[in-house]
Design a protein around this motif. Sequence first.
Motif, PDB file in Angstrom:
ATOM      1  N   ARG B  70       0.838  -1.200   0.000  1.00 38.30           N
ATOM      2  CA  ARG B  70       0.000   0.000   0.000  1.00 38.30           C
ATOM      3  C   ARG B  70       0.876   1.255   0.000  1.00 38.30           C
ATOM      4  NH1 ARG B  70      -5.214   1.513   0.820  1.00 38.30           N
ATOM      5  NH2 ARG B  70      -5.826  -0.661   0.875  1.00 38.30           N
ATOM      6  N   ALA B  71       1.960   1.198   0.809  1.00 37.48           N
ATOM      7  CA  ALA B  71       2.881   2.340   0.840  1.00 37.48           C
ATOM      8  C   ALA B  71       3.523   2.526  -0.532  1.00 37.48           C
ATOM      9  CB  ALA B  71       3.949   2.127   1.908  1.00 37.48           C
ATOM     10  N   GLU B  72       3.857   1.398  -1.190  1.00 32.13           N
ATOM     11  CA  GLU B  72       4.424   1.471  -2.545  1.00 32.13           C
ATOM     12  C   GLU B  72       3.453   2.170  -3.483  1.00 32.13           C
ATOM     13  OE1 GLU B  72       7.462  -0.530  -4.096  1.00 32.13           O
ATOM     14  OE2 GLU B  72       7.898   0.430  -2.172  1.00 32.13           O
ATOM     15  N   LEU B  73       2.191   1.770  -3.375  1.00 35.59           N
ATOM     16  CA  LEU B  73       1.158   2.335  -4.243  1.00 35.59           C
ATOM     17  C   LEU B  73       1.038   3.833  -3.988  1.00 35.59           C
ATOM     18  CD1 LEU B  73      -1.250   1.970  -6.210  1.00 35.59           C
ATOM     19  CD2 LEU B  73      -2.689   1.717  -4.198  1.00 35.59           C
ATOM     20  N   GLU B  74       1.042   4.220  -2.694  1.00 38.76           N
ATOM     21  CA  GLU B  74       0.904   5.643  -2.382  1.00 38.76           C
ATOM     22  C   GLU B  74       2.085   6.428  -2.938  1.00 38.76           C
ATOM     23  OE1 GLU B  74       0.084   5.567   1.791  1.00 38.76           O
ATOM     24  OE2 GLU B  74      -2.023   5.061   1.393  1.00 38.76           O
ATOM     25  N   LYS B  75       3.256   5.787  -2.908  1.00 38.25           N
ATOM     26  CA  LYS B  75       4.432   6.442  -3.469  1.00 38.25           C
ATOM     27  C   LYS B  75       4.256   6.620  -4.984  1.00 38.25           C
ATOM     28  CE  LYS B  75       8.663   4.684  -2.912  1.00 38.25           C
ATOM     29  NZ  LYS B  75       9.534   3.686  -2.280  1.00 38.25           N
ATOM     30  N   ASP B  76       3.736   5.573  -5.628  1.00 38.60           N
ATOM     31  CA  ASP B  76       3.506   5.651  -7.072  1.00 38.60           C
ATOM     32  C   ASP B  76       2.489   6.731  -7.413  1.00 38.60           C
ATOM     33  OD1 ASP B  76       5.278   3.639  -7.382  1.00 38.60           O
ATOM     34  OD2 ASP B  76       3.821   2.065  -7.830  1.00 38.60           O
ATOM     35  N   LYS B  82       2.848  14.140  -9.120  1.00 39.06           N
ATOM     36  CA  LYS B  82       3.931  15.098  -9.343  1.00 39.06           C
ATOM     37  C   LYS B  82       4.151  15.285 -10.844  1.00 39.06           C
ATOM     38  CE  LYS B  82       8.462  15.984  -7.328  1.00 39.06           C
ATOM     39  NZ  LYS B  82       8.196  17.378  -6.967  1.00 39.06           N
ATOM     40  N   ALA B  83       4.065  14.151 -11.574  1.00 36.79           N
ATOM     41  CA  ALA B  83       4.267  14.215 -13.017  1.00 36.79           C
ATOM     42  C   ALA B  83       3.157  15.022 -13.692  1.00 36.79           C
ATOM     43  CB  ALA B  83       4.337  12.815 -13.598  1.00 36.79           C
ATOM     44  N   GLN B  84       1.972  15.048 -13.060  1.00 36.83           N
ATOM     45  CA  GLN B  84       0.840  15.749 -13.660  1.00 36.83           C
ATOM     46  C   GLN B  84       0.778  17.212 -13.243  1.00 36.83           C
ATOM     47  OE1 GLN B  84      -2.558  13.542 -12.347  1.00 36.83           O
ATOM     48  NE2 GLN B  84      -2.356  11.981 -13.936  1.00 36.83           N
ATOM     49  N   GLU B  85       1.640  17.591 -12.293  1.00 41.02           N
ATOM     50  CA  GLU B  85       1.521  18.911 -11.686  1.00 41.02           C
ATOM     51  C   GLU B  85       1.459  20.051 -12.699  1.00 41.02           C
ATOM     52  OE1 GLU B  85       4.504  19.608  -8.719  1.00 41.02           O
ATOM     53  OE2 GLU B  85       3.303  18.543  -7.228  1.00 41.02           O
ATOM     54  N   ALA B  86       2.371  19.982 -13.696  1.00 37.14           N
ATOM     55  CA  ALA B  86       2.452  21.094 -14.652  1.00 37.14           C
ATOM     56  C   ALA B  86       1.124  21.270 -15.371  1.00 37.14           C
ATOM     57  CB  ALA B  86       3.571  20.827 -15.647  1.00 37.14           C
ATOM     58  N   GLN B  87       0.555  20.137 -15.826  1.00 40.53           N
ATOM     59  CA  GLN B  87      -0.683  20.238 -16.582  1.00 40.53           C
ATOM     60  C   GLN B  87      -1.877  20.570 -15.689  1.00 40.53           C
ATOM     61  OE1 GLN B  87       0.095  16.693 -18.954  1.00 40.53           O
ATOM     62  NE2 GLN B  87      -0.693  17.835 -20.696  1.00 40.53           N
ATOM     63  N   ARG B  88      -1.836  20.085 -14.466  1.00 38.50           N
ATOM     64  CA  ARG B  88      -2.916  20.434 -13.527  1.00 38.50           C
ATOM     65  C   ARG B  88      -2.874  21.928 -13.224  1.00 38.50           C
ATOM     66  NH1 ARG B  88      -5.323  16.020 -11.073  1.00 38.50           N
ATOM     67  NH2 ARG B  88      -6.056  17.303  -9.369  1.00 38.50           N
ATOM     68  N   ALA B  89      -1.649  22.474 -13.127  1.00 40.57           N
ATOM     69  CA  ALA B  89      -1.515  23.907 -12.865  1.00 40.57           C
ATOM     70  C   ALA B  89      -2.087  24.705 -14.033  1.00 40.57           C
ATOM     71  CB  ALA B  89      -0.049  24.259 -12.634  1.00 40.57           C
ATOM     72  N   LYS B  90      -1.808  24.215 -15.261  1.00 40.70           N
ATOM     73  CA  LYS B  90      -2.338  24.907 -16.437  1.00 40.70           C
ATOM     74  C   LYS B  90      -3.860  24.886 -16.425  1.00 40.70           C
ATOM     75  CE  LYS B  90       1.170  23.976 -19.887  1.00 40.70           C
ATOM     76  NZ  LYS B  90       1.383  23.128 -21.052  1.00 40.70           N
ATOM     77  N   ILE B  91      -4.416  23.715 -16.052  1.00 42.49           N
ATOM     78  CA  ILE B  91      -5.873  23.608 -16.023  1.00 42.49           C
ATOM     79  C   ILE B  91      -6.440  24.519 -14.943  1.00 42.49           C
ATOM     80  CG2 ILE B  91      -7.750  22.047 -15.395  1.00 42.49           C
ATOM     81  CD1 ILE B  91      -6.370  19.912 -17.017  1.00 42.49           C
ATOM     82  N   ALA B  92      -5.761  24.584 -13.800  1.00 46.22           N
ATOM     83  CA  ALA B  92      -6.233  25.430 -12.713  1.00 46.22           C
ATOM     84  C   ALA B  92      -6.260  26.888 -13.160  1.00 46.22           C
ATOM     85  CB  ALA B  92      -5.334  25.260 -11.487  1.00 46.22           C
TER      86      ALA B  92
END
Lengths: 476, 284
Positions: B70-76, B82-92
């Motif tokens: 479960r911890a592995e999954l949460e890390k993933d 984190k990888a989506q941050e840039a695009q989420r920021a653009k959408i925001a």
Amino acid sequence: MNKSSAAAAPASLYAAREDIYPRKVQGTFRRLKWAALIALLGIYYGAPWLRWDRGPEAPDQALLVDMPGRRAYFFSIEIWPQEVYYLTGLLILGAIGLFLVTAIAGRVWCGFTCPQTVWTDLFMWVERLIEGDRPARMALDRAPFSAAKALKKTAKHGAWLAISFVTGGAWIMYFTDAPTLMREFFVGASSPEVYGFTALFTATTYVLAGFAREQVCIYMCPWPRFQGAMFDEHSLIVTYEDWRGEPRGGAKHGQSFEGRGHCVDCGLCVQVCPTGVDIRKGQQMACIGCALCVDACNSIMPRFGLPGNLITYDSIANQAARMKGETPRVRWLRPRTIVYAAILLVVAAAMATALALRVRTEVHVIADRAPLFVRLSDGDVRNGYTVKILNMERADKEFRLAVAGVPGATLNVPGFTAEQADHAVLPVKGDSIGTFRVFVRTRPDRLGARARDIEFAATDAVSGRVYRRTNVFNGP
Amino acid sequence: MANVDKDTVTGTETTGHEWDGIKELNNPLPRWWLYVFYATIVWSIGYWVVYPSWPTFSTYAKGVLGYSSRAELEKDIAAARKAQEAQRAKIAAAGIADIVKDQDLLVFATAGGKAIFAENCQPCHGPGGAGRPGGYPVLADDDWIWGGSPEDILTSIRVGIRSGHKDARASEMPRFGDALKAAEIAAIADHLLAFAGQKPKSEAGAKLFAEQCVACHGEDAKGNKDLGAPNLADGIWLYGGTREAIVAQIANPRLGMMPAWESRLDPVALKMVAAYVYALGGGK
């Protein structure tokens, strides 16, 4: 019950490996083996460095299995994931080819070209170079520990590990760009996977070629267990002419061989054998057919003025003929060789045809299933589709998409067409998949049925070639 | 071992075991094979120690590494976020109208919106926005009671319909069953069916429609998106298109409810799901 075990100590169920110290040998087959070894290792270590221009978007490596990119490159051939059946074809060719050469010439695969044989041979060559030939190695292993012994053993294992490392690293190069890997590997910039797999393949090479050796052939490999089924009495195999050799016994130079066999029982055939087989006992599973015993025996026979080839590459039928004084005759054409060769030709021809005719564009149409259709405000019926165009060529392309089969149908590809267009022009970048949402609408009274076949036709703007796909248009 | 029993045919030692005259030949396994077997046993014990293994009464042995899938999954998941941050920021930062025009952002937004839709909207609106009978509108067509532009869709999702949200979209269809006679209601229903070309025009119905319904639904019955008055001329009926269903809806209207999602989804998720719904049918 169990009377005998009460009387005697039971034999152990587990046997320690008997050390094998193959002796150096010279001759025709040894030269053949060196030639095969140099050629095969040359290909293995060198092939990843072959370059092939694929333009700026793709790696310039002639042989590459690009796992993350889902592509395999083989010179001018580029394989996409849905084309892995070419791999099946290659495996079939490999298997049938193996059957064919085995039916013709026995275990030449095992003896000359099997990776286990090739690397073990290389490791044995290194071993001989450092520790000396059979008697020297046996003496060294028996000798008590000393600085000289430690030095020799360290040098040997160091050399083995170096070869193993190069072998493991070369394997990785088939899966990633070789020069890039070379650059990154030694500065610590490669991924943990690269280091992990390099370590794994280094370890397996070291263990398999350095220690496991003939035990791989005897205990692990399935091929020796059923290769006997590929032989018949006309297959060329390593044989011992026991009708000429027996009864064997020690002999002096110039001695008459009247009334006795030609085998002088020098034991050289056993000493040179990389798997420790005594071929004079007849065909056996552990014999890999490398024919080094033939070279060994042929180096002894002339010293006694005896004809060579007491141990020889020959068929069982020929041996029987020689025994009776008849002329031996090699029969290449036999039902099994003809059948194997025919299958080989058919599969090779099918693969060549498939490769020559393969189309580097694919069109797939997936109809929305929920909802099957919708009614629009003006009464029209509309179906949604996902159209995927696979452009497997390097160049960017444009496709003119139109539909047919549904009366009055118009289409709409949001972002590419206006509402109710009669066609769409869809750009697809080179070496990629274009995915488009396509809405098709018509008046329900023109539909005439609950469901109709609809044909999507994508026309390559440059070549004019049309790719058609049929699907279903649903209505009320 | 002088008394070792040998099989006379093969000359091989036997194991000394004999059952009904049948003896087992001793073809010994290599000793390294035995050691490999022992090594696997040792390995398994190490595995117990290092990784989570057996259950205890209230919990389980966690292992010295403290590994947890479960911890592995949460890390993933954290890495993926984190990888989506840039695009989420653009959408925001972007307005919904700009998102649907930007091909890259639209692909990202609809991919995420699809998952959000499946989790939150699909139970009522069906997979792919297919809708469900009984008041759950089809989202894949071009009939939008409250408007089908990207902004309208986003607002509908954000504040809901009759949801109790302070800005909620709400429309009130009067109960005509109290004010009109059954025959009058039937005449209006016939008139409405005529709009969609399904019945001949009804003079009495037209008169009643002009008196009672035009204020909200308009003279041509095309509805009014600002009021949330549905288009009655397009043959698309939220509560069914049969004469009985239309009569029932005039006499004793059912008024559906959609929750406000503002409190349940973050602003980025709201824009993503709005973009996905817009892409389902193109919107109007």
